[in-house]
Scaffold this motif. Structure first.
Motif: not given
Length: 1018
Positions: A111-115
């Protein structure tokens, strides 16, 4: 719904429908799905490829997303890695072979906060999957990845194809096939789609597939209703509406299913519940379709039954002069045969010489149909039509050379040019037909040898043949077996002859007339002609005359038409062994007869018996109902009995034949009883037989025989009412008492028992009377008619006189009845007597039954600890004896005791175990009662959805123990629905239950009144 729902659109297309999660606990779909879906090690794709005609190899990699994301190679499950790795695999599989960029995959997985290392992780996951899968399956291209595999390697694609095929089948009118295909598609799911797969992409796809699954379930339920499975659909729809209360389509289907099941009040209550719920939750009214359905139900709209449209009748043919006899002006029905034969004759015009041979019993309408079809096909044969009556049913059949002479003259050959020998005439006949398009109707043929010289040898010609004998040895012939008319066709024929005005006011009597005629066209025509010629007669007068079986054949004659004379022609041609078999087999009252039973009647080995019966089938005097089973037309049976009374010598042979049949059924039913109830001593006390019964390999085979032969067994028992047979008839009922617990056979069993009781009293056989009253005790107890059961048990015990059957079984049931009537001290006394008598007889299984019943008495008296202990004693005996079915009864009793002890988990285990055994052993009565008890347990454990589902299944099984038991189930169902907030429907259930209890005078009416007053006051 007008078609099979398509999968909702997505940016990366995927296809396939699926049922709703609400069906997992309460409906039929869970069972269907579980039966058809494969486990991880069952090579699921290989099996599906077989079903769909695919060519996948055993080593091809296969994938599933309709459940956990998995991969297989052959039977081996492949490692698909961590949840994120499975998320990548799922994203690629759902793109149907198209490439997904790394950015799309990262967005779909995290989603909007990948590692920070998301790109490296995607590459690692792809590398690991590439190693686990076959070479070339996962490919890298254009900065992304794709799965390259065959279309049938993904379960979702298979589901999509099945759904598409189902839509085509439904569009073509094949609803049963569409329903089967949808069930196969639904069976591919294995729980939640993309189970445990993380990420926003998987979440969106999961919701989309679950919605599709529910849409497809609605379509399958719609098809269930269209093919008449409305009663079976109610339990599933009840569970689904509880899980999806705002889904109006499900409510609409539930209303329709309830209405078609005769539960109009509940159907209207569903609408009331829905309207209230929508108003409370959304502030809206039901959709117009639901409101319109409610109005149609209020008006009892007959169109809701959806009658099947009649098949279009064949177009009338142009009448042309020829040798064909005139077709009857009132020709009726036979539309399928008319089309089938007409099509074959039409193809002869294109160059194929067609031969169709119609066979059937005398009077079934072979000639009438053949003439009608021939007239309809005249336009295809402009060069003429030939006709001859070959008189094959008589003693002097027409000679082929004589017929050929007549045909040649009709074709314009001068007498002087007609040769003398058969072979020369046949050759000239074929030469004369060459180049012409001619239809030949060969009526009433004796056999194939008579008609072979009369067949045309050129293309463009055709032959229609009628005969009482099946022309199996006529090479290339299209064989047609003509049966009697359907009841609708028969009534139409009768009406056309008699007149609409006379029949319309006496429709039921007209149905009785055509039924007495056995739907045989000749008999119907004779009966209708007699009525048409007697203006002072009513239809009821004619029906009364035909009701007397001994006079029926005499009544069915008018002028030169007579049913008996038609049969006499066929009987007169039989060889002596055939004639004897024809006479004696007609004596048995059953609807048909098995080969083994026929061998007993004739006192012949199986092989010789089969030869005789098949020869009678070839003459159309006997019908082959199924492999190894035979039956008479009703009027032929009456004729066979008349022949037996007239011709059988010595006359006592008729009684001996029926005695051999009774011995056969008694010995075989006793063998079934012994297999099903090892150790039960009842079979040791039955009358000895002079004939051995059938051997069985296992209980399943034995039960199959018993239920297949049910009607024949009961018919034999009620036919055996003379002094020499009545004791064995009673014992046959006892040995076959499982039939009294079958909803399909309950009423026939009760009727037979009453007739045998009358015979026992008439002949003064007190031992037989005591035993048949024991059987009736069991019947009335099963039906919930406790007062009648109590009276029969009391009479049976008074007649016992050291007979262990009424001495043990009657007090056992009497004690059980006393429990239901709350006479607990009497119950304890009767059951104690039963236990003592069973122990004295060494009847351990029946002792266990009485112990379990005594457990119920202690339970009712509040002695829970001793109740559990008594039930465990009964279960222990059943377990020691290896009695699977009886063990189910013991576990049922133990489940009741544990329920009252508050041990709901263990109670559910015991009752569920018992339910499985009852279902496997085809015990619908006990299956229904156990569903009822499971509903009670779930209700006590505050699980109203499951309680309602089990109660619905108890009702759907029908015959669950008579009206009293139905009232108790409706009471529990109403409580469950009340907990679910379906107040109006619960009120409808309780209203029906109250009417039942008040009609029976049952004390349970008080509880139901209290429930109704509470809900009405709310």
């Amino acid at each position: 719904m007008d078609g099979v729902p398509r999968v909702p659109e997505q940016r990366t297309p995927v296809s396939g429908p699926r049922p709703d999660e609400g069906t997992r606990h309460g409906g039929r779909q869970e069972q269907r799905g579980r039966q058809e879906q494969p486990g991880p090690k069952e090579q699921p794709r290989e099996r599906r490829d077989d079903e769909r005609g695919g060519h996948q190899t055993l080593d091809a990699v296969r994938f599933s997303v309709l459940g956990p994301v998995r991969a297989w190679r052959g039977g081996e499950s492949l490692n698909t890695g961590s949840p994120q790795q499975r998320a990548l695999l799922a994203a690629l599989l759902l793109r149907d072979g198209r490439t997904a960029t790394a950015a799309e995959l990262i967005d779909g997985i995290w989603g909007e906060e990948p590692p920070s290392q998301a790109l490296a992780a995607v590459r690692t996951y792809a590398s690991r999957l590439r190693k686990a899968l076959d070479p070339g399956v996962l490919v890298s291209e254009s900065g992304g990845y794709a799965i390259r595999a065959g279309a049938d390697t993904l379960d979702l694609t298979v589901a999509q194809d099945l759904a598409a095929d189902a839509e085509k089948s439904r569009a073509s009118g094949d609803r049963c096939q569409a329903r089967t295909l949808i069930n196969k598609a639904l069976g591919l799911w294995d729980g939640e789609p993309l189970a445990s797969v993380p990420g926003p992409y998987a979440e969106n796809q999961r919701a989309r597939l679950e919605e599709w699954r529910l849409q497809l379930t609605e379509t399958r339920l719609d098809l269930d209703l269209e093919v008449g499975c409305h009663a079976e659909a109610i339990a599933e729809l009840t569970a689904l509406t509880a899980a999806h209360p705002l889904r109006e389509r499900l409510r609409e289907l539930l209303m329709l299913a309830l209405y078609r099941s005769g539960r109009q009040a509940e159907a209207l209550a569903v609408y009331a519940d829905t309207r209230r719920l929508l108003a409370d939750e959304l502030g809206v009214d039901p959709r117009p379709e639901l409101t319109h359905l409610q109005q149609r139900i209020l008006e009892a709209d007959a169109d809701l039954a959806r009658p099947v449209e009649p098949a279009p009748s064949a177009a009338p043919a142009l009448v042309r002069p020829a040798q064909l006899p005139a077709t009857v002006p009132d020709f009726t029905g036979r539309a399928a045969f008319v089309r089938e034969l007409g099509d074959r004759l039409a193809r002869a015009e294109s160059g194929v010489m067609a031969v169709s041979a119609l066979a059937g019993i005398g009077g079934v309408g072979k000639t009438t149909l053949a003439v009608h079809v021939a007239h309809a096909a005249r336009s295809h044969f402009p060069d003429g039509q030939l006709y001859v009556d070959l008189q094959g049913a008589g003693s002097r059949a027409a000679e082929p050379e004589t017929v050929l002479g007549a045909f040649l003259r009709a074709l314009g050959t001068p007498d002087t040019a007609i040769p003398d020998t058969l072979d020369e005439r046949a050759a000239l006949y074929r030469s004369t037909l060459d180049g012409r398009r001619i239809l030949i109707l060969l009526d009433n043929a004796r056999d194939a040898s008579q008609i072979r010289p009369l067949l045309p040898g050129t293309t463009g010609c055709a032959a229609l043949v009628t005969s009482r004998v099946r022309m199996v040895d006529l090479a290339g012939a299209h064989l047609v077996d003509l049966d009697v008319m359907s009841p609708e066709e028969a009534l139409r024929l009768f009406t056309r002859i008699v007149g609409e005005e006379r029949v319309a006011s006496e429709r039921e009597a007209a149905l009785d007339v055509v039924g007495a005629c056995g739907f045989l066209p000749l008999a119907i025509r004779i009966a209708a002609s007699r009525l048409a010629a007697r203006r002072t007669w009513t239809v009821s007068v004619l029906a009364a005359k035909l009701a007397d079986e001994r006079r029926r054949l005499d009544e069915l004659q008018a002028g030169d038409l007579a049913v008996k004379a038609t049969f006499e022609l066929g009987y007169g041609q039989l060889e002596p062994p055939q004639a004897r078999a024809f006479r004696l087999l007609g004596l048995a009252d059953g609807p048909d007869i098995s080969l083994a039973a026929a061998a007993a009647v004739l006192d012949q080995p199986l092989r010789e018996t089969e030869d005789l019966l098949e020869s009678l089938v070839d003459t159309s005097l006997l019908e082959s109902a199924a492999p190894g089973r035979y039956r008479y037309h009703d009027l032929v049976r009456l004729y066979a009995r008349a022949c037996a009374e007239r011709d059988e010598e010595p006359p006592v042979e008729r009684d001996r034949a029926l005695s051999r049949l009774l011995d056969f059924y008694l010995a075989t039913a006793a063998a079934v009883y012994a297999l099903e109830r090892p150790g039960d001593r009842l079979v040791d006390h039955l009358e000895p037989t002079g004939r051995a019964g059938l051997p069985f390999g296992d209980r399943g085979e034995a039960l199959d025989w018993l239920h297949t032969e049910a009607e024949c067994i009961l018919a034999c028992a009620q036919q055996s009412t003379d002094a020499a047979s009545v004791q064995r008839a009673v014992d046959l009922l006892l040995a076959a008492k499982d039939l009294s617990e079958s909803g399909a056979n309950f009423r026939r069993y009760e009727h037979a028992a009453h007739l045998v009781l009358d015979a026992a009293r008439r002949t003064g056989n007190l031992r037989a009377e005591g035993r048949v009253r024991t059987a009736l005790t069991h019947v009335f107890h099963i039906a919930g008619r406790f007062d009648q059961a109590e009276a029969e048990a009391e009479a049976a015990m008074a007649l016992a006189d050291n007979d262990p059957i009424p001495g043990g079984y009657a007090p056992n049931i009497r004690g059980f009845i006393a429990i239901y009537q709350k006479r607990y001290s009497e119950a304890e006394r009767y059951l104690g007597l039963a236990i003592d008598n069973f122990r004295a007889d060494g009847n351990r299984p029946s002792e266990a039954s009485a112990l379990c019943n005594l457990s119920r008495a202690h339970l009712a008296m509040g002695r829970t600890t001793s109740a559990v202990e008594l039930a465990k004693q009964g279960v222990e005996i059943y377990d020691q004896q290896g009695l699977t079915l009886r063990l189910a009864n013991g576990r049922y009793a133990l489940g009741l005791a544990l329920t009252q002890a508050g041990q709901f988990g263990e109670a559910l285990d015991q009752l569920t175990y018992a339910l499985g055994i009852f279902h496997e052993n085809r015990q619908p009565l006990w299956e229904g009662v156990t569903h009822f008890r499971l509903a009670e347990v779930h209700l006590a454990a505050h699980r109203p959805t499951l309680a309602a589902a089990h109660a619905e299944q108890a009702i759907a099984l029908r015959g669950i123990g008579g009206e009293w038991r139905r009232g108790t189930v409706l009471t529990v169902l109403g409580k469950a629905l009340d907990h679910l907030g379906q107040v109006d429907r619960s009120r409808a259930c309780w209203g029906e239950a109250l009417a039942i209890f008040e009609g029976l005078g049952s004390p349970e009416a008080g509880e139901v009144r209290s429930l109704l007053s509470t809900v009405n006051a709310a």
